[in-house]
Design an enzyme around this catalytic site. Sequence first.
Site, PDB file in Angstrom:
ATOM      1  CB  SER A  52     -22.571  -2.908 -67.553  1.00  0.00           C
ATOM      2  OG  SER A  52     -23.734  -3.102 -66.780  1.00  0.00           O
TER       3      SER A  52
HETATM    4  N1  SAH Z   1     -24.668  -0.896 -62.319  1.00  0.00           N
HETATM    5  C1  SAH Z   1     -23.902  -2.055 -61.922  1.00  0.00           C
HETATM    6  C2  SAH Z   1     -24.352  -3.285 -62.667  1.00  0.00           C
HETATM    7  C3  SAH Z   1     -24.839  -4.265 -61.701  1.00  0.00           C
HETATM    8  S1  SAH Z   1     -25.675  -5.674 -62.311  1.00  0.00           S
HETATM    9  C4  SAH Z   1     -22.426  -1.814 -62.016  1.00  0.00           C
HETATM   10  O1  SAH Z   1     -22.007  -0.735 -62.469  1.00  0.00           O
HETATM   11  O2  SAH Z   1     -21.662  -2.678 -61.613  1.00  0.00           O
HETATM   12  C5  SAH Z   1     -27.311  -5.357 -61.725  1.00  0.00           C
HETATM   13  C6  SAH Z   1     -27.479  -5.218 -60.245  1.00  0.00           C
HETATM   14  O3  SAH Z   1     -28.863  -5.038 -60.000  1.00  0.00           O
HETATM   15  C7  SAH Z   1     -27.060  -6.433 -59.429  1.00  0.00           C
HETATM   16  O4  SAH Z   1     -26.135  -6.049 -58.462  1.00  0.00           O
HETATM   17  C8  SAH Z   1     -28.361  -6.908 -58.794  1.00  0.00           C
HETATM   18  O5  SAH Z   1     -28.205  -7.437 -57.490  1.00  0.00           O
HETATM   19  C9  SAH Z   1     -29.172  -5.628 -58.785  1.00  0.00           C
HETATM   20  N2  SAH Z   1     -30.602  -5.826 -58.704  1.00  0.00           N
HETATM   21  C10 SAH Z   1     -31.376  -6.715 -59.367  1.00  0.00           C
HETATM   22  N3  SAH Z   1     -32.668  -6.582 -59.024  1.00  0.00           N
HETATM   23  C11 SAH Z   1     -32.713  -5.568 -58.123  1.00  0.00           C
HETATM   24  C12 SAH Z   1     -33.775  -4.957 -57.394  1.00  0.00           C
HETATM   25  N4  SAH Z   1     -35.030  -5.361 -57.519  1.00  0.00           N
HETATM   26  N5  SAH Z   1     -33.480  -3.950 -56.545  1.00  0.00           N
HETATM   27  C13 SAH Z   1     -32.200  -3.526 -56.388  1.00  0.00           C
HETATM   28  N6  SAH Z   1     -31.145  -4.071 -57.055  1.00  0.00           N
HETATM   29  C14 SAH Z   1     -31.404  -5.075 -57.913  1.00  0.00           C
END
Ligand code: SAH
Length: 206
Positions: A52
């Site tokens: 993000s």
């Molecule tokens: N907090 C992260 C942002 C990652 S983007 C950072 O600091 O980099 C969102 C993430 O959520 C992705 O890696 C995606 O694979 C994960 N995601 C999406 N749906 C999910 C689910 N149902 N369970 C676990 N992770 C999930």
Amino acid sequence: MIRDQLMARGIRDPRVLDVLAELPRERFIDPDLEAVAYADRALPIDCGQTISQPYIVALMTEALRLTGNERALEIGTGSAYQAAVLSRLAREVVSIERHEKLFRQATRVLNDLGVTNVRLVLGDGSHGLAAGAPYDRIIVTAAADTMPEELFEQLTAGGILVIPVGDRDSQILRRIEKIDGRPRITDLTACRFVPLVGASTCDTNQ
Ligand code: SAH
């Protein structure tokens, strides 16, 4: 970044500002992107996901109103940048990621940085993580169509959930406080997150 992206847009909590100032964001991304590590935008990570934008990380973190004693659950570890931010402001963090490749990279970077109060879990967090519930704070870093009811149930009394809600094109970042068992909702800003989904499709050998 701190002054122009965060303070200028109203991030005030000095603890949040300090953590974002100190944490080496370049460690959480591909080395090829190092030059833009602190740019005012989300950046691509593996498995078609994103880390993000710094402002959104700061806004979500501030919205959680952490005091240092909380147990927090993050859904969507991704690069583990947000988890590392939380690790410095909460007592204990549990973070769940559905992509094994990201889970492994996250394990490595948190280990390299000496972070010891984050427990990473590989799996689907779309229904939260009932095994460790309740949590004082829950942060979802992928967008859900509507707030999953289970997440609210997994909050402690007085707990806070921060979650982007909406479809791929139009989402709103919400803070949901659990007051006397009922949700008190505050809309924070428009945002754009990758979707919250179920089973993993990213090739772990990539
Ligand atoms: N907090 C992260 C942002 C990652 S983007 C950072 O600091 O980099 C969102 C993430 O959520 C992705 O890696 C995606 O694979 C994960 N995601 C999406 N749906 C999910 C689910 N149902 N369970 C676990 N992770 C999930």
